[in-house]
Design an enzyme around this catalytic site. Sequence first.
Site, PDB file in Angstrom:
ATOM      1  N   HIS A 179      -5.168   4.674 -10.819  1.00 42.75           N
ATOM      2  CA  HIS A 179      -4.762   3.719 -11.856  1.00 42.75           C
ATOM      3  C   HIS A 179      -3.516   4.248 -12.554  1.00 42.75           C
ATOM      4  O   HIS A 179      -3.448   5.441 -12.883  1.00 42.75           O
ATOM      5  CB  HIS A 179      -5.898   3.546 -12.878  1.00 42.75           C
ATOM      6  N   ARG A 185      -8.658  -6.988  -6.040  1.00 44.51           N
ATOM      7  CA  ARG A 185      -9.867  -7.789  -6.173  1.00 44.51           C
ATOM      8  C   ARG A 185     -10.867  -7.017  -7.023  1.00 44.51           C
ATOM      9  O   ARG A 185     -11.009  -5.800  -6.880  1.00 44.51           O
ATOM     10  CB  ARG A 185     -10.505  -8.086  -4.816  1.00 44.51           C
ATOM     11  N   GLU A 193       1.718   9.633  -8.427  1.00 45.68           N
ATOM     12  CA  GLU A 193       0.581   9.011  -7.750  1.00 45.68           C
ATOM     13  C   GLU A 193       0.496   9.485  -6.304  1.00 45.68           C
ATOM     14  O   GLU A 193      -0.593   9.791  -5.795  1.00 45.68           O
ATOM     15  CB  GLU A 193       0.711   7.483  -7.780  1.00 45.68           C
ATOM     16  N   GLY A 202       0.788  -1.217   0.000  1.00 43.89           N
ATOM     17  CA  GLY A 202       0.000   0.000   0.000  1.00 43.89           C
ATOM     18  C   GLY A 202       0.822   1.271   0.000  1.00 43.89           C
ATOM     19  O   GLY A 202       0.718   2.079   0.926  1.00 43.89           O
ATOM     20  N   ARG A 235     -17.588 -14.159  -4.712  1.00 39.47           N
ATOM     21  CA  ARG A 235     -17.324 -12.724  -4.615  1.00 39.47           C
ATOM     22  C   ARG A 235     -18.425 -12.006  -3.850  1.00 39.47           C
ATOM     23  O   ARG A 235     -18.168 -11.035  -3.129  1.00 39.47           O
ATOM     24  CB  ARG A 235     -17.181 -12.135  -6.021  1.00 39.47           C
ATOM     25  N   LEU A 244     -14.431  -5.958  -7.597  1.00 39.61           N
ATOM     26  CA  LEU A 244     -15.610  -5.842  -6.744  1.00 39.61           C
ATOM     27  C   LEU A 244     -16.883  -6.121  -7.544  1.00 39.61           C
ATOM     28  O   LEU A 244     -16.960  -5.816  -8.739  1.00 39.61           O
ATOM     29  CB  LEU A 244     -15.666  -4.444  -6.132  1.00 39.61           C
TER      30      LEU A 244
END
Length: 216
Positions: free
Chosen positions: A111, A93, A176, A14, A67, A95
């Site tokens: 992104h 993941r 970012e 992260g 999911r 969603l």
Amino acid sequence: MSRRRVAILISGRGSNMGALIEAARSPDFPAEIALVLANRPDAAGLEVAREAGIATASVDHKSHPDRESFDAALDAVLREHAIAFVCLAGFMRVLTDGFVERWQGRMINIHPSLLPLFRGIHTHRRALEEGVRVHGCTVHFVVPELDAGPIVAQAAVPVVPGDTEESLAARIIVQEHRLYPAALRMICAGDAWLEDGRVVFREGWDAGGALLSPPA
């Protein structure tokens, strides 16, 4: 000032999470990082969050049969912590539509490309293969379609001769870490919001200046 309670969803270390946590230390930042939530109990970012004094939780996707049940468990944890807004930061993941719709207008992602170019993975490799001269990153609201949500903010860097995936990624991650906190600040301060499928801004900005690659 009322600060919006934000959860960061991660799968690994992260690095963008760290930038958001650091930005939120400022007393004038309009959001507090109230929770870091991972889909892997061993995600390295959880320990970083704990050391920063932030509540953490994990919902192991491997312990759920599908999911839908995994996303329901995520949603339950977010509601338990009274979360108002969600930031995805390397959350690996996909969603479900139902989860995304429940958090519509209250969930953003960063992104590593200038969307709508290079959705999905391996963005730096694809940018080099396509020969683009400008690459970058995008903060966008999350919608059911992958990497297709309304754009909040973008940052661009030049692609230079001799660039590799690694050298390009290294320049973009710096942007970012600047862009994501700035976008979250705008949204939580009420200076940008989602309306009729587009991002609306309270004020305009100077249209002067340009990034030229290669420089003229």
